[in-house]
Structure formats: structure tokens, C-alpha cells
Design a protein around this motif. Structure first.
Motif, PDB file in Angstrom:
ATOM      1  N   ASN A  71      -4.990  -3.442  11.566  1.00 21.94           N
ATOM      2  CA  ASN A  71      -4.414  -2.327  10.823  1.00 21.94           C
ATOM      3  C   ASN A  71      -3.123  -2.782  10.156  1.00 21.94           C
ATOM      4  O   ASN A  71      -2.281  -3.399  10.797  1.00 21.94           O
ATOM      5  CB  ASN A  71      -4.126  -1.143  11.746  1.00 21.94           C
ATOM      6  N   ILE A  72      -2.975  -2.483   8.889  1.00 20.00           N
ATOM      7  CA  ILE A  72      -1.728  -2.750   8.178  1.00 20.00           C
ATOM      8  C   ILE A  72      -1.036  -1.411   7.958  1.00 20.00           C
ATOM      9  O   ILE A  72      -1.455  -0.609   7.124  1.00 20.00           O
ATOM     10  CB  ILE A  72      -1.979  -3.471   6.844  1.00 20.00           C
ATOM     11  N   SER A  81       3.490 -10.758   3.288  1.00 19.59           N
ATOM     12  CA  SER A  81       2.690 -11.951   3.578  1.00 19.59           C
ATOM     13  C   SER A  81       1.708 -11.709   4.717  1.00 19.59           C
ATOM     14  O   SER A  81       0.825 -12.540   4.954  1.00 19.59           O
ATOM     15  CB  SER A  81       3.591 -13.143   3.923  1.00 19.59           C
ATOM     16  N   ILE A  82       1.837 -10.574   5.423  1.00 18.51           N
ATOM     17  CA  ILE A  82       0.879 -10.265   6.473  1.00 18.51           C
ATOM     18  C   ILE A  82      -0.529 -10.189   5.901  1.00 18.51           C
ATOM     19  O   ILE A  82      -1.507 -10.535   6.566  1.00 18.51           O
ATOM     20  CB  ILE A  82       1.240  -8.938   7.191  1.00 18.51           C
ATOM     21  N   VAL A  83      -0.660  -9.776   4.654  1.00 18.03           N
ATOM     22  CA  VAL A  83      -1.972  -9.704   4.015  1.00 18.03           C
ATOM     23  C   VAL A  83      -2.577 -11.092   3.899  1.00 18.03           C
ATOM     24  O   VAL A  83      -3.743 -11.319   4.238  1.00 18.03           O
ATOM     25  CB  VAL A  83      -1.878  -9.026   2.640  1.00 18.03           C
ATOM     26  N   ASP A  84      -1.789 -12.050   3.429  1.00 14.91           N
ATOM     27  CA  ASP A  84      -2.282 -13.427   3.302  1.00 14.91           C
ATOM     28  C   ASP A  84      -2.670 -13.992   4.663  1.00 14.91           C
ATOM     29  O   ASP A  84      -3.682 -14.677   4.793  1.00 14.91           O
ATOM     30  CB  ASP A  84      -1.211 -14.317   2.663  1.00 14.91           C
ATOM     31  N   PHE A  85      -1.863 -13.678   5.677  1.00 13.44           N
ATOM     32  CA  PHE A  85      -2.166 -14.192   7.015  1.00 13.44           C
ATOM     33  C   PHE A  85      -3.467 -13.612   7.541  1.00 13.44           C
ATOM     34  O   PHE A  85      -4.295 -14.329   8.113  1.00 13.44           O
ATOM     35  CB  PHE A  85      -1.028 -13.878   7.985  1.00 13.44           C
ATOM     36  N   VAL A  86      -3.677 -12.320   7.356  1.00 11.60           N
ATOM     37  CA  VAL A  86      -4.910 -11.669   7.808  1.00 11.60           C
ATOM     38  C   VAL A  86      -6.116 -12.320   7.145  1.00 11.60           C
ATOM     39  O   VAL A  86      -7.131 -12.614   7.790  1.00 11.60           O
ATOM     40  CB  VAL A  86      -4.856 -10.154   7.509  1.00 11.60           C
ATOM     41  N   VAL A  87      -6.006 -12.570   5.853  1.00  8.38           N
ATOM     42  CA  VAL A  87      -7.106 -13.209   5.121  1.00  8.38           C
ATOM     43  C   VAL A  87      -7.353 -14.617   5.658  1.00  8.38           C
ATOM     44  O   VAL A  87      -8.496 -15.013   5.897  1.00  8.38           O
ATOM     45  CB  VAL A  87      -6.787 -13.240   3.614  1.00  8.38           C
ATOM     46  N   GLU A  88      -6.284 -15.359   5.881  1.00  8.19           N
ATOM     47  CA  GLU A  88      -6.412 -16.753   6.345  1.00  8.19           C
ATOM     48  C   GLU A  88      -7.045 -16.843   7.724  1.00  8.19           C
ATOM     49  O   GLU A  88      -7.711 -17.835   8.036  1.00  8.19           O
ATOM     50  CB  GLU A  88      -5.025 -17.412   6.371  1.00  8.19           C
ATOM     51  N   GLN A  89      -6.858 -15.827   8.555  1.00  6.88           N
ATOM     52  CA  GLN A  89      -7.404 -15.852   9.914  1.00  6.88           C
ATOM     53  C   GLN A  89      -8.868 -15.437   9.977  1.00  6.88           C
ATOM     54  O   GLN A  89      -9.454 -15.381  11.052  1.00  6.88           O
ATOM     55  CB  GLN A  89      -6.573 -14.946  10.825  1.00  6.88           C
ATOM     56  N   SER A  97      -2.750   2.139   6.475  1.00  4.25           N
ATOM     57  CA  SER A  97      -2.267   3.465   6.853  1.00  4.25           C
ATOM     58  C   SER A  97      -0.796   3.597   6.499  1.00  4.25           C
ATOM     59  O   SER A  97      -0.129   2.621   6.146  1.00  4.25           O
ATOM     60  CB  SER A  97      -2.462   3.696   8.359  1.00  4.25           C
ATOM     61  N   ALA A  98      -0.303   4.834   6.611  1.00  7.50           N
ATOM     62  CA  ALA A  98       1.122   5.134   6.456  1.00  7.50           C
ATOM     63  C   ALA A  98       1.683   4.619   5.135  1.00  7.50           C
ATOM     64  O   ALA A  98       2.747   4.014   5.093  1.00  7.50           O
ATOM     65  CB  ALA A  98       1.916   4.554   7.630  1.00  7.50           C
ATOM     66  N   GLY A  99       0.937   4.874   4.060  1.00  7.78           N
ATOM     67  CA  GLY A  99       1.404   4.433   2.760  1.00  7.78           C
ATOM     68  C   GLY A  99       0.362   4.615   1.681  1.00  7.78           C
ATOM     69  O   GLY A  99      -0.678   5.247   1.886  1.00  7.78           O
ATOM     70  N   ASP A 100       0.637   4.032   0.531  1.00  7.26           N
ATOM     71  CA  ASP A 100      -0.199   4.172  -0.649  1.00  7.26           C
ATOM     72  C   ASP A 100      -1.418   3.254  -0.551  1.00  7.26           C
ATOM     73  O   ASP A 100      -1.262   2.039  -0.406  1.00  7.26           O
ATOM     74  CB  ASP A 100       0.629   3.809  -1.884  1.00  7.26           C
ATOM     75  N   PRO A 101      -2.629   3.782  -0.649  1.00 13.00           N
ATOM     76  CA  PRO A 101      -3.819   2.922  -0.569  1.00 13.00           C
ATOM     77  C   PRO A 101      -3.932   1.938  -1.725  1.00 13.00           C
ATOM     78  O   PRO A 101      -4.670   0.959  -1.632  1.00 13.00           O
ATOM     79  CB  PRO A 101      -4.981   3.923  -0.578  1.00 13.00           C
ATOM     80  N   ASN A 102      -3.196   2.184  -2.792  1.00 14.27           N
ATOM     81  CA  ASN A 102      -3.231   1.254  -3.926  1.00 14.27           C
ATOM     82  C   ASN A 102      -2.454  -0.031  -3.657  1.00 14.27           C
ATOM     83  O   ASN A 102      -2.616  -1.010  -4.377  1.00 14.27           O
ATOM     84  CB  ASN A 102      -2.645   1.933  -5.174  1.00 14.27           C
ATOM     85  N   ARG A 103      -1.620  -0.034  -2.633  1.00 18.51           N
ATOM     86  CA  ARG A 103      -0.712  -1.159  -2.434  1.00 18.51           C
ATOM     87  C   ARG A 103      -1.438  -2.461  -2.103  1.00 18.51           C
ATOM     88  O   ARG A 103      -1.132  -3.510  -2.656  1.00 18.51           O
ATOM     89  CB  ARG A 103       0.291  -0.823  -1.323  1.00 18.51           C
ATOM     90  N   TYR A 104      -2.412  -2.398  -1.175  1.00 14.89           N
ATOM     91  CA  TYR A 104      -3.065  -3.634  -0.722  1.00 14.89           C
ATOM     92  C   TYR A 104      -4.575  -3.664  -0.952  1.00 14.89           C
ATOM     93  O   TYR A 104      -5.191  -4.709  -0.784  1.00 14.89           O
ATOM     94  CB  TYR A 104      -2.832  -3.834   0.780  1.00 14.89           C
ATOM     95  N   THR A 105      -5.177  -2.544  -1.317  1.00 14.45           N
ATOM     96  CA  THR A 105      -6.638  -2.474  -1.361  1.00 14.45           C
ATOM     97  C   THR A 105      -7.253  -3.523  -2.277  1.00 14.45           C
ATOM     98  O   THR A 105      -8.180  -4.247  -1.882  1.00 14.45           O
ATOM     99  CB  THR A 105      -7.098  -1.065  -1.785  1.00 14.45           C
ATOM    100  N   ALA A 106      -6.761  -3.627  -3.503  1.00 12.49           N
ATOM    101  CA  ALA A 106      -7.344  -4.574  -4.463  1.00 12.49           C
ATOM    102  C   ALA A 106      -7.205  -6.008  -3.964  1.00 12.49           C
ATOM    103  O   ALA A 106      -8.149  -6.809  -4.058  1.00 12.49           O
ATOM    104  CB  ALA A 106      -6.680  -4.410  -5.826  1.00 12.49           C
ATOM    105  N   GLN A 107      -6.041  -6.356  -3.406  1.00 12.26           N
ATOM    106  CA  GLN A 107      -5.805  -7.709  -2.909  1.00 12.26           C
ATOM    107  C   GLN A 107      -6.730  -8.040  -1.752  1.00 12.26           C
ATOM    108  O   GLN A 107      -7.298  -9.133  -1.682  1.00 12.26           O
ATOM    109  CB  GLN A 107      -4.341  -7.840  -2.472  1.00 12.26           C
ATOM    110  N   LEU A 108      -6.902  -7.105  -0.836  1.00 12.95           N
ATOM    111  CA  LEU A 108      -7.768  -7.332   0.319  1.00 12.95           C
ATOM    112  C   LEU A 108      -9.236  -7.418  -0.082  1.00 12.95           C
ATOM    113  O   LEU A 108      -9.972  -8.295   0.379  1.00 12.95           O
ATOM    114  CB  LEU A 108      -7.567  -6.214   1.340  1.00 12.95           C
ATOM    115  N   LYS A 109      -9.666  -6.534  -0.962  1.00 14.26           N
ATOM    116  CA  LYS A 109     -11.055  -6.546  -1.391  1.00 14.26           C
ATOM    117  C   LYS A 109     -11.376  -7.788  -2.217  1.00 14.26           C
ATOM    118  O   LYS A 109     -12.482  -8.340  -2.135  1.00 14.26           O
ATOM    119  CB  LYS A 109     -11.384  -5.277  -2.178  1.00 14.26           C
TER     120      LYS A 109
END
Length: 318
Positions: A71-72, A81-89, A97-109
Motif C-alpha cells: 500500500n502506498i 522513490s518508494i514507487v521505483d523501489f516497489v517496482v524493482e522488488q 490511498s490517502a491522496g489523489d489517485p492520479n499521482r502514481y497510477t499512470a507510473q505504476l501501471k
């Protein structure tokens, strides 16, 4: 036992997601959930990202070849950079959660991850779908932890959201057993999330005093604090939380100054013990594997029983 969009997207055998709870949802608990066939979750809401990174690294060893999620929590994660780490693992499933869904969705997908966003209202659900999420965690206000101050129950929110979106839904808030899981399915969910039940499990890392406080709680023994502040939270009724219940001037989160003494020292006077209303239905600390197996079996049994009790051809319409 189960085959739907949640199991297909996550690779889990049972569509039960363990809630992301600060300091609690770490590898010890998440691996037990994953090894039981459900979806273990690593939290970031503690904000302790160095420790979180280490917990994520442990998962492939503790739960080999088992899917798990991260969960982010955007309000608490200061380092993107937690996003990059999650992807790398190699994590394949993320909730935001607790924020704008536009912030990380495109990068993660773009990195190939499945992304669900946690929503407490229909408006938030529609915004998340517009942002391109793969699914939603629809969270009713009876659940523990951080809440929308304008509370709405799962019984109302879940079918409302389900009637307006096409993406798969995981229901949260009030889920504890097979009957409530089956009810969530009837209201439009394809999976459920459990928090308080997992807190009061044998593998939960928190002090036994907190677990026993859940076991001893009545259904009325939680309070929703900070309706006029931020963030609103549902917690166990204690001497500490009752001081803030009707206080509109102070932020109840000031009571968390010694939260580690609560989590791992067992001092219920040192902070706010997050808990959902289902605490009133928990009567024992149990192993995660037993909880998940029983819940899965009983859910299918309830659905089967209802189908036999109320066959469609026995109750013609019109």
C-alpha cells in the motif's frame, strides 16, 4: 474455491486482502496471510520507509512464490522513490490511498502493476476510475483507522459504488467472517479486506494487550474521532480516546506522541488503538491461516445455502 477478477488480477487463491496498518502490516503478518492463500499487504503509512523497504525484501523468502501487495499511503509517504523501489522488488499488486489517485497510477501501471485505489465515497470512486485504476477498495466507516469524517457504512457505500463502476471492488469495513464476506459479494464486491480481525491474530506483531482489548470489546466500544480535524480515525474506546470524543478544538492525533509504547509496549494509555466496529464480534486471538480458511469455506457455504433456500423458480416475479 474462488475464481473472479480479484483472484485473476492478484494470483491469490482466496480474495481476502489484509489491510495496510502502520507498523502492523509488515512481513511477519503479510507472509502468514500470503501463505494461507490470501493477499498479504506491506504498509507505508508508518512513514518509516527504510524499514518498509526491508520488510518488502523479506517477503519472497518468507512467502516464496506467493503474491503480496504494497500500500502506498500518499499522505504519509514523503519520498516518491518508494514507487521505483516497489517496482524493482517485483511487486505486482499495489493499493494507493490517502491522496489523489492520479499521482502514481499512470507510473505504476506503465511498469505493469495492478493498481487499486482506496475510496470512502462515490465521488472518490469515480475520480479513481477516471484516473485509470484497475479496481477499488471501497471502505465503509465502520472499519478501523483513518476514515472520512462524513461517515457512510459499507452497507450503503458498497452497492452505491458498485452500481456506478465496472471495475472490480474489494469491500472493507465490517468484514470478519464468511457471512460478511458473502454479504459483500451480494452487494457487488469480488473480494474483501480485513483489518481488525488481522490485528487480533496470532501473527500480528503488536502487544497482546491491544489484541486482548479487541477481544474484550463490545460492538459499541469504538469511537470516530476528529470529525472536525484531520485525519478522522476510528479507534477503540479507552480513557484516552474518550477525552477526544466530543472535543472539537484539539486534534486527537496529539495522543499518538508515545504510540510505540502502545504498539509494542502494551500501554493502552500511550496512544489511540485503531480498531473497527467488528471488534465486538472477535472473541479470540486466532492464527491467520485458520481465519482465512474458515472465512473462505463459510462464505461459499452461505452462498450455496441461500441459493437452495431461495431458488429463483420458487419465487416468480410478475
Amino acid at each position: 474455491m474462488f475464481r473472479n477478477r480479484i483472484t485473476e488480477l492478484t494470483g491469490a487463491e482466496v480474495p481476502i486482502l489484509q489491510a495496510p496498518m502502520g507498523y502492523i502490516s509488515r512481513a511477519q503478518l503479510a507472509s502468514a496471510v500470503a501463505n494461507a492463500g490470501a493477499i498479504g499487504m506491506i504498509e507505508t503509512s508508518s512513514g518509516d520507509l527504510d524499514a518498509v523497504r526491508e520488510e518488502i525484501r523479506k517477503m519472497p523468502t518468507l512467502a516464496p512464490d506467493r503474491p503480496f501487495a504494497v500500500n502506498i499511503a500518499q499522505a504519509f509517504v514523503r519520498d516518491p522513490s518508494i514507487v521505483d523501489f516497489v517496482v524493482e522488488q517485483g511487486v505486482r499488486f499495489v493499493t494507493t490511498s490517502a491522496g489523489d489517485p492520479n499521482r502514481y497510477t499512470a507510473q505504476l501501471k506503465a511498469a505493469g502493476l495492478t493498481v487499486f485505489h482506496v475510496v470512502p465515497t462515490l465521488r472518490a470512486a469515480l475520480k479513481a476510475v477516471d484516473a485509470g485504476v484497475d479496481g477499488l477498495v471501497v471502505e465503509g466507516a465502520e472499519g478501523g483507522g483513518f476514515k472520512n469524517p462524513r461517515d457512510v457504512s459499507t452497507m450503503v457505500l458498497l452497492p452505491l459504488v458498485a452500481s456506478r463502476v465496472e471495475v472490480p471492488i474489494i469491500a472493507a469495513g465490517g468484514i470478519i467472517d464468511g457471512a460478511t464476506m458473502a454479504a459483500a459479494f451480494a452487494l457487488g464486491a469480488e473480494g474483501v479486506q480485513m483489518g481488525t480481525r488481522m490485528v487480533a491474530s496470532a501473527e500480528s506483531p503488536i502487544h497482546d494487550n491491544w489484541k486482548q482489548a479487541i477481544v474484550g470489546a463490545a460492538e459499541t466500544d469504538t469511537v470516530l474521532l476528529n470529525r472536525h480535524q484531520a485525519p478522522a480515525v476510528r479507534v477503540l474506546r479507552t480513557e484516552v480516546s474518550e477525552r477526544y470524543e466530543f472535543d472539537t478544538d484539539r486534534n486527537a492525533m496529539e495522543a499518538m506522541a508515545r504510540h510505540m509504547d502502545l504498539y509494542f509496549g502494551g500501554d493502552l494509555g500511550a496512544g489511540l488503538a485503531f480498531s473497527g466496529q467488528v471488534a465486538g464480534r472477535i472473541d479470540a486471538v486466532r492464527p491467520v491461516a485458520d481465519v482465512i480458511a474458515e472465512c473462505a469455506h463459510d462464505c461459499l457455504e452461505v452462498i450455496h445455502e441461500l441459493g437452495h433456500r431461495y431458488p429463483l423458480d420458487a419465487h416468480p416475479v410478475g
